[in-house]
Each structure stands twice: as structure tokens, then as C-alpha cells.
Design an enzyme around this catalytic site. Structure first.
Site, PDB file in Angstrom:
ATOM      1  CE  LYS A  30       4.009   3.324   8.828  1.00 49.94           C
ATOM      2  NZ  LYS A  30       4.829   2.417   8.030  1.00 49.94           N
ATOM      3  CG  ASP A  59       3.238   1.482   4.766  1.00 52.79           C
ATOM      4  OD1 ASP A  59       3.082   1.695   3.557  1.00 52.79           O
ATOM      5  OD2 ASP A  59       4.166   1.981   5.440  1.00 52.79           O
ATOM      6  CE  LYS A  61       5.803   2.833   1.342  1.00 53.73           C
ATOM      7  NZ  LYS A  61       5.923   2.191   2.666  1.00 53.73           N
ATOM      8  CG  ASP A  64       2.461  -7.612  -9.639  1.00 55.89           C
ATOM      9  OD1 ASP A  64       2.399  -7.857 -10.863  1.00 55.89           O
ATOM     10  OD2 ASP A  64       3.054  -8.342  -8.827  1.00 55.89           O
ATOM     11  CB  THR A 118      10.635  10.595   1.733  1.00 54.12           C
ATOM     12  OG1 THR A 118      10.460   9.402   2.474  1.00 54.12           O
ATOM     13  CG2 THR A 118       9.370  11.411   1.735  1.00 54.12           C
ATOM     14  NE  ARG A 208      12.393   6.701  13.755  1.00 53.49           N
ATOM     15  CZ  ARG A 208      13.183   6.990  12.731  1.00 53.49           C
ATOM     16  NH1 ARG A 208      14.465   6.679  12.795  1.00 53.49           N
ATOM     17  NH2 ARG A 208      12.699   7.561  11.655  1.00 53.49           N
TER      18      ARG A 208
HETATM   19  O1  C5P Z   1       9.644   6.749  13.465  1.00 52.91           O
HETATM   20  P1  C5P Z   1       9.003   7.693  12.473  1.00 52.91           P
HETATM   21  O2  C5P Z   1       7.953   8.574  13.087  1.00 52.91           O
HETATM   22  O3  C5P Z   1      10.033   8.444  11.663  1.00 52.91           O
HETATM   23  O4  C5P Z   1       8.248   6.686  11.496  1.00 52.91           O
HETATM   24  C1  C5P Z   1       7.629   7.043  10.321  1.00 52.91           C
HETATM   25  C2  C5P Z   1       6.999   5.852   9.672  1.00 52.91           C
HETATM   26  O5  C5P Z   1       6.530   6.229   8.384  1.00 52.91           O
HETATM   27  C3  C5P Z   1       7.927   4.666   9.436  1.00 52.91           C
HETATM   28  O6  C5P Z   1       7.129   3.481   9.509  1.00 52.91           O
HETATM   29  C4  C5P Z   1       8.429   4.870   8.029  1.00 52.91           C
HETATM   30  O7  C5P Z   1       8.785   3.675   7.371  1.00 52.91           O
HETATM   31  C5  C5P Z   1       7.171   5.469   7.375  1.00 52.91           C
HETATM   32  N1  C5P Z   1       7.407   6.257   6.167  1.00 52.91           N
HETATM   33  C6  C5P Z   1       8.252   7.351   6.149  1.00 52.91           C
HETATM   34  N2  C5P Z   1       8.406   8.064   4.988  1.00 52.91           N
HETATM   35  C7  C5P Z   1       7.746   7.706   3.889  1.00 52.91           C
HETATM   36  C8  C5P Z   1       6.879   6.622   3.889  1.00 52.91           C
HETATM   37  C9  C5P Z   1       6.736   5.909   5.064  1.00 52.91           C
HETATM   38  O8  C5P Z   1       8.836   7.698   7.170  1.00 52.91           O
HETATM   39  N3  C5P Z   1       7.870   8.423   2.799  1.00 52.91           N
END
Ligand code: C5P
Length: 229
Positions: A30, A59, A61, A64, A118, A208
Site C-alpha cells: 500500500k 491509497d 482516496k 472531486d 475511521t 506497524r
Molecule cells: O500501522 P497500521 O497497521 O495501523 O496501519 C494501517 C494503515 O491503514 C495505515 O496506512 C493507515 O493510514 C491506513 N488506514 C487506517 N484506517 C483507515 C484507513 C486507512 O488505518 N480507516
């Protein structure tokens, strides 16, 4: 399920080193806003060079007017990425226009819609959308399905309900996964891989728990073993 690794490290160098360490796995990567704005097309090319079988989810999003979104979607298709996303709140006309424009591409990227961000709490969400998050997310998912999109970005906890309301083949991509119950950090509601399987998630997005692990390749191996079982 197909694993999607979030390349959220602060520099191109670090993200590419992570990709290099994972090059023996044909997984999804991603690429987000920050990385794409800073590192652009050369970054996508560098990823493909590391492993031509990596699949790339851009990603960005998009949100427009329909014609501008379709123009951008076409540029994204030309980049050779495999999946990107738009905001469902851009509406049905935008969805139709984007899908129509991409229809001439033989290997068009998959298109997902973001239902509800979220980061919203119910109160702030209500002031904009005048509905509860759950209700609106399901409505947006149905709208995306009816207008030809391939799936939605949603929480693991909504995945099965969205499939019930649309189709079992309508894709769900879900962040907020802690494969084996790792630290939630700033995520509010996290799910394990086991729950993601039960909820029929198609793409668990994991950042992470992989890149902060002392051995990211081993972590990916453990995740893939769990998914294959
Ligand atoms: O590090 P982690 O596993 O929490 O990363 C989740 C990824 O998904 C990050 O790139 C975050 O920006 C993305 N994301 C999210 N919640 C969303 C949309 C995207 O955590 N609703």
C-alpha cells in the site's frame, strides 16, 4: 485473504528497504498520500523493480467532480498499479464515470470506495452525513456495488455485513489488523487475523505490526502461514 503491507515509513529509502526485505513474497504493497506526493511515479517503478510480482494499492482516496476523478483514474491505470480508491461520498455519478473511463483498459486496476473515515466519531459524522456511521457505511457500500466498483475499504467488524448487503464477491479491504494481538497503538478497534478470516476480509492491511517488528520478513511469513491454513 491477500496480505497488503502499508509502506508508512518516513522516507523512500526506508520503504524501499522494507520492500527489499519482503521481495520473496508476492504480496500487496500500500502506497499512501505522503509517499506518493513525495516520491511519485519513480517510487512505484522502484517497487516493481524490486519484485515485478508485487501488487500495488495506491491509497489516494480521490474526491472531486466526476470528470476530474475519471481523468485521475486513467492516469492511475497508466501507472500500472493494481488497485486504488475513491471516496464513496463523491457519489454515484462519479463512480459510474470512473468505471466507464476505466472500462477500455484491459487490466484495469481494482477500484474500492472509502465508506466512512475511521477518524470520525458519531457526533462529527452526523453533522456531515446526517446518519449513523454504520447506516451510512452500508448505504455507501451498496451504492458502490450498484455502480460497478470492486469493493470498499471498511473495518473488519463491518466486512461480513457489507458482503451480506451486496455480494460475497464484493471485496473488503480492512486496516486496523493486529495479526496476533499486537499493540493497537492509535487504532480504536483492532481485529486479529483470525477474526478477519471469520469476517471474510479479502485484504487485511497491516503496517506497524510488520515494519516495527525486528524481523519483518519473519512476521510476513507467519502471517502468510496463518492465512494459508
Ligand atoms: O500501522 P497500521 O497497521 O495501523 O496501519 C494501517 C494503515 O491503514 C495505515 O496506512 C493507515 O493510514 C491506513 N488506514 C487506517 N484506517 C483507515 C484507513 C486507512 O488505518 N480507516
Amino acid at each position: 485473504m491477500e496480505l497488503c503491507v502499508a509502506l508508512d515509513l518516513p522516507s523512500a529509502k526506508e520503504n524501499l528497504a522494507l520492500a527489499e526485505s519482503l521481495k520473496s513474497y508476492n504480496i500487496w504493497m500500500k502506497v499512501g498520500f505522503r509517499t506518493y506526493i513525495r516520491d511519485g511515479k519513480p517510487f512505484i517503478e522502484a517497487l516493481k523493480k524490486i519484485n515485478p510480482e508485487f501488487k500495488i494499492f495506491l491509497d489516494l482516496k480521490l474526491y472531486d467532480i466526476p470528470n476530474t476523478m475519471a481523468d485521475a483514474s486513467e492516469e492511475i491505470a497508466k501507472l500500472g498499479v493494481n488497485m486504488f480508491n475513491i471516496h464513496a461520498s463523491a457519489g454515484a455519478v462519479a463512480m459510474k464515470t470512473v468505471m466507464k473511463r476505466l472500462s477500455s483498459y484491459e487490466n484495469r486496476p481494482l477500484v474500492l470506495a472509502v465508506t466512512a473515515l475511521t477518524s470520525f466519531d458519531e457526533e462529527n459524522f452526523m453533522t456531515i452525513y446526517e446518519k449513523s456511521i454504520d447506516e451510512k457505511a452500508e448505504q455507501f457500500a451498496k451504492m458502490s456495488y450498484e455502480n460497478g466498483l470492486d469493493g470498499v475499504v471498511c473495518s473488519t467488524f463491518e466486512s461480513q455485513a457489507i458482503k451480506n448487503a451486496t455480494s460475497s464477491t464484493f471485496l473488503t479491504l480492512c486496516p486496523g489488523i493486529r495479526p496476533f494481538g499486537e499493540d493497537a497503538e492509535d487504532q480504536q478497534r483492532v481485529a486479529t487475523l483470525e477474526l478477519a478470516e471469520q469476517e471474510n476480509v479479502d485484504f487485511p492491511v497491516i503496517g506497524r505490526p510488520i515494519y516495527k517488528d525486528e524481523n519483518p520478513a519473519q512476521k510476513v511469513e507467519d502471517i502468510l502461514n496463518m492465512i494459508k491454513k
